[in-house]
Design a protein around this motif. Structure first.
Motif, PDB file in Angstrom:
ATOM      1  N   ARG A  92      21.595  25.707  -2.862  1.00  0.00           N
ATOM      2  CA  ARG A  92      20.723  26.822  -2.489  1.00  0.00           C
ATOM      3  C   ARG A  92      19.401  26.256  -1.986  1.00  0.00           C
ATOM      4  N   GLU A 110      18.455  30.923  -0.617  1.00  0.00           N
ATOM      5  CA  GLU A 110      19.599  31.218   0.243  1.00  0.00           C
ATOM      6  C   GLU A 110      20.752  30.278  -0.095  1.00  0.00           C
ATOM      7  N   ARG A 118      23.488  31.334   8.803  1.00  0.00           N
ATOM      8  CA  ARG A 118      23.265  31.762   7.427  1.00  0.00           C
ATOM      9  C   ARG A 118      24.474  32.520   6.890  1.00  0.00           C
TER      10      ARG A 118
END
Length: 405
Positions: free
Chosen positions: A144, A149, A69
């Motif tokens: 996204r 995220e 991430r």
């Protein structure tokens, strides 16, 4: 509204001179009555300050402690910076422009960080901005997730961004600008006689791209093929229209397409071959080896499985990690680093006898050792020492007469 999508890669937007050439192509499209959606990669290549690999060097990748991430947060910065810089220079040139991130442009992906897949494309914001702007500049390679995220869609993702925008906006063309004249019969940096192809089918370029031809990413071709959006692969530094990628090479409906025996020679370097021999139970070895690679996030390729063991390839980057994993499982892998995979690609070779024999004979005559081989209907692969790459690609390019019209 007539729309064309133009994608400019890292070498095209690296410096002001390259960006000025890119802007000339945009100005021509505007003069032809188009609204232009531009997709940009990060500026430059490894060593340039904002290139993706340079950003990864900041955290010592791959021996870093960041999560996937966080890696996406870092890698997405390059394209975001590039889009704002490029939009600024368009405005200086008197072109009404706005920059958007991938998420703002409507790219909704799954949550598979670093290799996310586009699950929804909503170009409403892009269409609205085109009503009041001549150009919308979209940061490539990113989107996204539904959890909001930031994600990236894998290497070559700016091509995929451009194709998805072209499909969603029903663009007349998706232009992929690069530093070569179009899709070449081989990499012109190692084959002097490589030439640009006027036209190729989606299938041919997909095969070439998957085997290492770096002018366009195969996922982009698949998206464009599904939407029937023509792609042009062009040079940033030329007004030539480059190579047209479409469904057929022929303009007459109902006419057979004369497949080329061989369309091109592609290659991938920086490969390690790993051989793991079975000691007792071969089926356990096969399961353990590939499961351990998958759990470590190491992609395997060129797989040969036999009762005596397994042979496969990985990127050189992951060799030390792979060896460590295998040794911890009690195996003693045989490792050959610095290999290259050379692929002979052409739809016309399907069912034609003698193509493999010609490849083997040509490489043997050139003194090139074949470490491994495999084939499909349209592609024949060989693994060779990387030191022999230039010799092998040139020999195959010549024997299949790809330098001839």
């Amino acid at each position: 509204m007539k729309v064309v999508v133009q994608k400019f890669g890292g070498t095209s937007v690296r410096d002001e001179a390259g960006r000025a050439k890119a802007i000339e192509h945009i100005q021509i499209a505007i003069e032809q009555g188009y609204k232009v959606v531009v997709t940009v990669s990060a500026m430059g290549r490894k060593g340039d300050p904002y290139a993706t690999d340079s950003l990864l060097d900041l955290v010592g990748f791959p021996a870093s402690n960041i999560s996937s991430r966080e890696r996406d947060l870092l890698m997405s910065c390059g394209e975001t910076i590039s889009s704002v810089v490029f939009s600024n220079e368009l405005k200086r040139a008197g072109i009404h422009s706005i920059a958007l991130t991938g998420g703002q442009a409507g790219f909704i992906t799954n949550g598979d960080f670093t290799k996310a897949k586009i699950i929804k494309m909503d170009a409403t914001r892009v269409e609205e901005e085109l009503d009041s702007h001549d150009v919308v500049v979209v940061a490539g390679f990113q989107g996204r997730s539904e959890e909001n995220e930031i994600t990236t869609i894998g290497r070559g993702g700016s091509d995929t961004t451009a194709a998805a925008l072209g499909a969603s906006l029903q663009a007349d063309f998706v232009d992929i600008f690069t530093d070569v004249e179009g899709i070449m019969t081989a990499d012109p940096r190692i084959v002097d006689s490589a030439r640009a192809l006027d036209k190729v089918t989606y299938n041919d370029i997909c095969n070439l791209a998957y085997q290492g031809a770096k002018v366009i990413h195969p996922r982009a071709v698949e998206i464009a093929m599904q939407a029937e959006v023509p792609i042009r692969v062009r040079s940033t530094y030329s007004v030539d229209e480059g190579t047209l990628v479409t469904s057929s090479r022929e303009s007459e409906a109902g006419k057979d397409i004369p497949d080329r025996l061989v369309t091109g020679i592609a290659h991938i370097s920086g490969i390690t071959q790993i051989r793991v021999l079975a000691k007792e139970e071969p089926y356990q070895l096969q399961s353990e080896v590939f499961k351990s690679m998958a759990e470590a996030g190491i992609s395997v390729d060129f797989i040969n499985i036999s009762p005596s063991g397994v042979v496969y390839t990985i990127e050189d980057l992951y060799t030390n990690r792979a060896v460590e994993i295998l040794e911890n499982l009690g195996y003693t892998p045989e490792v050959i680093r610095n290999c290259a995979k050379v692929s002979t690609v052409g739809a016309g070779m399907t069912g034609v006898p003698g193509v493999t024999a010609k490849i083997v004979h040509t490489l043997t005559e050139a003194g090139v050792q074949i470490l491994q081989s495999a084939d499909s209907h349209t592609t024949i692969w060989v693994l060779i020492p990387q030191d022999d790459l230039v010799t092998a690609v040139n020999a195959l390019h010549k024997v299949f007469e790809l330098d001839l019209e």
